[in-house]
Scaffold this motif. Sequence first.
Motif, mmCIF file in Angstrom:
data_model
loop_
_atom_site.group_PDB
_atom_site.id
_atom_site.type_symbol
_atom_site.label_atom_id
_atom_site.label_comp_id
_atom_site.label_asym_id
_atom_site.label_seq_id
_atom_site.Cartn_x
_atom_site.Cartn_y
_atom_site.Cartn_z
ATOM 1 N N GLY A 106 -71.769 24.325 -27.911
ATOM 2 C CA GLY A 106 -71.417 25.529 -27.205
ATOM 3 C C GLY A 106 -70.141 25.638 -26.773
ATOM 4 O O GLY A 106 -69.037 25.229 -27.364
ATOM 5 N N THR A 107 -70.046 26.594 -25.478
ATOM 6 C CA THR A 107 -68.336 26.975 -24.994
ATOM 7 C C THR A 107 -68.654 26.662 -23.641
ATOM 8 O O THR A 107 -69.613 26.289 -23.053
ATOM 9 C CB THR A 107 -68.172 28.351 -25.344
ATOM 10 O OG1 THR A 107 -69.171 29.153 -24.804
ATOM 11 C CG2 THR A 107 -67.848 28.736 -26.921
ATOM 12 N N TRP A 108 -67.507 26.928 -22.950
ATOM 13 C CA TRP A 108 -67.186 26.425 -21.596
ATOM 14 C C TRP A 108 -67.440 27.919 -20.942
ATOM 15 O O TRP A 108 -66.755 28.988 -21.357
ATOM 16 C CB TRP A 108 -65.941 25.887 -21.079
ATOM 17 C CG TRP A 108 -65.881 25.735 -19.449
ATOM 18 C CD1 TRP A 108 -64.704 26.384 -19.067
ATOM 19 C CD2 TRP A 108 -66.679 25.029 -18.874
ATOM 20 N NE1 TRP A 108 -64.919 26.124 -17.608
ATOM 21 C CE2 TRP A 108 -65.915 25.185 -17.554
ATOM 22 C CE3 TRP A 108 -67.486 24.117 -19.062
ATOM 23 C CZ2 TRP A 108 -66.298 24.308 -16.196
ATOM 24 C CZ3 TRP A 108 -68.009 23.226 -17.992
ATOM 25 C CH2 TRP A 108 -67.320 23.530 -16.505
ATOM 26 N N ASP A 109 -68.228 28.066 -19.916
ATOM 27 C CA ASP A 109 -68.654 29.557 -19.243
ATOM 28 C C ASP A 109 -67.664 29.257 -17.881
ATOM 29 O O ASP A 109 -68.032 28.737 -16.876
ATOM 30 C CB ASP A 109 -70.033 29.422 -18.837
ATOM 31 C CG ASP A 109 -70.110 30.722 -18.168
ATOM 32 O OD1 ASP A 109 -69.326 31.503 -17.503
ATOM 33 O OD2 ASP A 109 -71.493 30.864 -17.757
ATOM 34 N N ALA A 110 -66.202 29.721 -17.807
ATOM 35 C CA ALA A 110 -65.438 29.595 -16.821
ATOM 36 C C ALA A 110 -65.774 30.427 -15.560
ATOM 37 O O ALA A 110 -65.643 29.929 -14.587
ATOM 38 C CB ALA A 110 -64.036 30.244 -17.285
ATOM 39 N N GLU A 111 -66.551 31.613 -15.851
ATOM 40 C CA GLU A 111 -67.195 32.220 -14.641
ATOM 41 C C GLU A 111 -67.955 31.366 -13.845
ATOM 42 O O GLU A 111 -67.855 31.462 -12.569
ATOM 43 C CB GLU A 111 -67.607 33.647 -15.042
ATOM 44 C CG GLU A 111 -68.320 34.459 -13.904
ATOM 45 C CD GLU A 111 -68.697 36.136 -14.344
ATOM 46 O OE1 GLU A 111 -69.180 36.522 -13.592
ATOM 47 O OE2 GLU A 111 -68.588 36.180 -15.671
ATOM 48 N N ASN A 112 -68.986 30.746 -14.484
ATOM 49 C CA ASN A 112 -69.968 29.949 -13.846
ATOM 50 C C ASN A 112 -69.694 28.539 -13.571
ATOM 51 O O ASN A 112 -70.373 27.768 -13.141
ATOM 52 C CB ASN A 112 -71.300 30.265 -14.346
ATOM 53 C CG ASN A 112 -71.632 31.711 -14.135
ATOM 54 O OD1 ASN A 112 -72.075 32.088 -13.139
ATOM 55 N ND2 ASN A 112 -72.004 32.449 -15.392
#
Length: 606
Positions: free
Chosen positions: A339-345
């Motif tokens: 996956g990836t990193w969701d910086a907003e959350n």
Amino acid sequence: MAKNKWSRYLALPMLSFVMVLAACSGDDTSKEEGGEKEADGGQDLKNGGMYSIEDFDNVKTNEGEAIDGGTVTFGLVSDTVFEGTLNWNFYSGAPDAEILNWFDEGLLTWDENYVYTNDGAATYEVSEDGRTFTFKIGDNVNWHDGEPVTAEDWLFAHEVIGNPDYDGPRYNTDFTNIEGMEEYNSGKADTISGIEVIDEKTLSITYIESTPSLLTGSIWTYPLAKHIFGDMAVADISSSPEVREKPIGFGPFKVDSIVPGESVTLSKNEDYWRGEPKLDGVTIKVISSSTVVQELETGGVDLVSDFPVDQFPDNAEMSNVEYLGTIDRAYTYIGFKQGTWDAENNRVAYDPESKMGDVELRQAMWHAVDNAAVGEKFYNGLRWNATTLIPPSHPEFHDENNKGREYDPEVAKQLLEEAGYVDTDDDGFREDPEGNPLEINFVSMTGGDTAEPLAQYYVQSWEAVGLNVNLEMVEFNSFYDRVGNGGEDDPSVDVYQAAWGVGIDVDPSGLYGADTLYNFGRWENEENDRLLAEGRSEKAFDLAYRQEVYNEWQQLMVDEVPVFPTLYRALLAPVNKRVMNYAIGDGTGVYLSDLAVNAESAEVAE
């Protein structure tokens, strides 16, 4: 909550060092099976083939009489420059932490069982319900510029880490457990309701949940000098000259000058709260793994804290040093990007359909590698087969009965076949279950003579079970950028080899929780969330219950394999014979301010 739930932590008996070593020694069976065979990339074995961490003490033997003053040179063994983020609130790499240890520290110290004591720069009291901690900073604890370390500084560190513009890796469940932190982080509140400055030197923090982790590492103990950083935009602090060029602390030495990425010169902090250090100063210089032996032999450095253990057999008899050793709070591992990193959350964005999202593929890749042989052939037993993600440095919680996934390439092949990974075009490599070519991109770090041969060994092991794996070797700082340390995940990385130094708290949430940046695999799992929460719960004050929870968690990670551990590690530290009052490991009661020398110059090898 009754006070007796804290009794185990506030009055813990000393664990036997022998018991710790017994829990951490290598696997005798694997040693016997390994024999004297030579592995690809390995070295000829000496001393009957094996060394053991049990051969070492962790406290330096003092010789002669200490002289007044003197200086030492500390060798920071690294095959890349240090990044230079020299503040505990922002750093991420181990080389920077090595430097920080000399001039800054936490306000609380801990004992050999990783439990906070009242012997540090601050003391604490706990409310009867276990949720509110009141801290008192010593009146003689001052920053290097003479300003007092205050409760406002400690609060300020929490405000910066909880700020939405904070660009470091610290914000996680340790902080969201503070009352009002999530409201502050989301912008719904201007202050953190659970933190109160009572007076200049007294701070109170109230946590949402009472948990044993509060006494074993999850309290943030590093203040941030508000008189220096208070007027800066939070987003600018980590790159500021006050962090990169002229960092400040309240530790035993203070920074005089920095050659970026290469060296740091420090002088003693005469106003140090434990008392004036015995040495006049310290020079830290970066030395490569290829020159560390020469530097030690010639007295170019007096001590290093992490000697490359693959070089120990050829240098075990170095005449001018004493080797200290301890079980490292660390392990190396193979990670899988899912996956990836969701910086907003501020959480992972897990994708079960990703290339490495198939659990059978990950299980097979673990079964395909012989880490017992790796420990023997590359490290002569001073690193050994890792089985679970709680290392034996935490013997109360490491499940020594869990054998992980043992080396068995036939099981690996069977898992791949059953999952639909079949070689359909007879080129020797398996296609994915949809019949498409499967290429796995593997990234590993440069450094030392064994780094690339070891990575090649893993590639060859995976190729032996039919997987097409492409290797890329990357230097330290670029590596962590690629795997997502800054929140950006390189989509070309499928698998990576890295290492974790684990904290004093056994709680693995800071590495594998869904809301932690350090979850580089970007993996999420409901059972994982549940077990991590249970390990921090009030019920976890019951030692047997907490052990059971973490045993379940260790098995879950063996089943799901979001990462798999490869090697546990011995930490070796050669120290010049002129050095006195030095120790490695936890709870020794020997501090850097005690460090002394018995001669002006380092002893040279014969």
